[in-house]
Design a protein around this motif. Sequence first.
Motif, PDB file in Angstrom:
ATOM      1  N   CYS A   1      -5.214   9.569  10.347  1.00  0.00           N
ATOM      2  CA  CYS A   1      -5.505   8.162  10.024  1.00  0.00           C
ATOM      3  C   CYS A   1      -6.547   7.643  11.003  1.00  0.00           C
ATOM      4  O   CYS A   1      -6.217   7.288  12.146  1.00  0.00           O
ATOM      5  N   TYR A   2      -7.786   7.631  10.557  1.00  0.00           N
ATOM      6  CA  TYR A   2      -8.856   7.098  11.407  1.00  0.00           C
ATOM      7  C   TYR A   2      -8.795   5.575  11.402  1.00  0.00           C
ATOM      8  O   TYR A   2      -8.532   4.974  10.365  1.00  0.00           O
ATOM      9  N   PRO A   3      -9.045   4.945  12.554  1.00  0.00           N
ATOM     10  CA  PRO A   3      -8.995   3.476  12.589  1.00  0.00           C
ATOM     11  C   PRO A   3     -10.081   2.856  11.710  1.00  0.00           C
ATOM     12  O   PRO A   3     -11.185   3.391  11.608  1.00  0.00           O
ATOM     13  N   CYS A   4      -9.757   1.732  11.087  1.00  0.00           N
ATOM     14  CA  CYS A   4     -10.738   1.072  10.217  1.00  0.00           C
ATOM     15  C   CYS A   4     -11.846   0.463  11.079  1.00  0.00           C
ATOM     16  O   CYS A   4     -11.739   0.352  12.304  1.00  0.00           O
TER      17      CYS A   4
ATOM     18  N   CYS B   1      -3.428  -4.417  10.761  1.00  0.00           N
ATOM     19  CA  CYS B   1      -3.385  -2.984  11.064  1.00  0.00           C
ATOM     20  C   CYS B   1      -2.518  -2.723  12.293  1.00  0.00           C
ATOM     21  O   CYS B   1      -2.400  -3.586  13.190  1.00  0.00           O
ATOM     22  N   ALA B   2      -1.989  -1.530  12.356  1.00  0.00           N
ATOM     23  CA  ALA B   2      -1.142  -1.138  13.484  1.00  0.00           C
ATOM     24  C   ALA B   2      -1.879  -1.242  14.830  1.00  0.00           C
ATOM     25  O   ALA B   2      -1.313  -1.698  15.832  1.00  0.00           O
ATOM     26  N   GLU B   3      -3.134  -0.838  14.846  1.00  0.00           N
ATOM     27  CA  GLU B   3      -3.913  -0.853  16.096  1.00  0.00           C
ATOM     28  C   GLU B   3      -4.114  -2.283  16.581  1.00  0.00           C
ATOM     29  O   GLU B   3      -4.063  -2.566  17.777  1.00  0.00           O
TER      30      GLU B   3
ATOM     31  N   SER C   1       0.831  -1.217   0.000  1.00  0.00           N
ATOM     32  CA  SER C   1       0.000   0.000   0.000  1.00  0.00           C
ATOM     33  C   SER C   1       0.862   1.262   0.000  1.00  0.00           C
ATOM     34  O   SER C   1       0.402   2.321  -0.407  1.00  0.00           O
TER      35      SER C   1
ATOM     36  N   ASN D   1       1.626  -1.406  11.060  1.00  0.00           N
ATOM     37  CA  ASN D   1       0.977  -2.311  10.105  1.00  0.00           C
ATOM     38  C   ASN D   1       2.002  -3.264   9.498  1.00  0.00           C
ATOM     39  O   ASN D   1       3.180  -2.910   9.298  1.00  0.00           O
TER      40      ASN D   1
ATOM     41  N   VAL E   1       1.639   2.913   9.026  1.00  0.00           N
ATOM     42  CA  VAL E   1       0.829   3.338  10.172  1.00  0.00           C
ATOM     43  C   VAL E   1       1.527   2.899  11.457  1.00  0.00           C
ATOM     44  O   VAL E   1       2.098   1.800  11.527  1.00  0.00           O
TER      45      VAL E   1
ATOM     46  N   PHE F   1       1.491   2.763   2.605  1.00  0.00           N
ATOM     47  CA  PHE F   1       0.842   3.572   3.648  1.00  0.00           C
ATOM     48  C   PHE F   1       1.258   3.006   5.001  1.00  0.00           C
ATOM     49  O   PHE F   1       0.798   1.943   5.426  1.00  0.00           O
TER      50      PHE F   1
ATOM     51  N   GLU G   1       2.170  -5.844   6.375  1.00  0.00           N
ATOM     52  CA  GLU G   1       1.493  -6.325   5.172  1.00  0.00           C
ATOM     53  C   GLU G   1       2.117  -7.627   4.672  1.00  0.00           C
ATOM     54  O   GLU G   1       3.286  -7.915   4.937  1.00  0.00           O
TER      55      GLU G   1
END
Length: 125
Positions: A82-85, A52-54, A21, A41, A25, A23, A43
Amino acid sequence: MMQRLLKEARGALRVAVAPYSGFRVGAAIITKRGRVYRGCNLENPSLMLSMCAEKVAISKALSEGERSFNAIAIVSDKGHLCYPCGSCRQLLWEFAGDIDVLLEGDGGIKRYRLSELMPYPFKKD
Ligand code: THU
């Protein structure tokens, strides 16, 4: 606390694995006792295996026995917030509850309660 947590998230960002990506995080979650767990994150060429990082941050904390949290900070290498998914919101809600969510972009810092980002959550009760 806010600045410390954002700094930890920026540290996590540096080791993100995001060749697909582009991108990156970083996230950092702090427990009520003040312990910080970082995540970035990760991948995978089988894209659905990416994390995801969170998710990485809270999984690290949970697997060390942590169960009560105060806040999570999330940053990306792009300038915007960067809002969480959706799935990370659900995961955080289940295990961390209504914590503070700190986001940082070029325009500054935004602070939310998770309940603002996750209204009407699906939950066990
Ligand atoms: N990503 C996160 O790590 N956290 C988020 O809240 C949104 C998306 C990652 C997943 C993927 O590696 C990349 O960002 C692009 O979607």
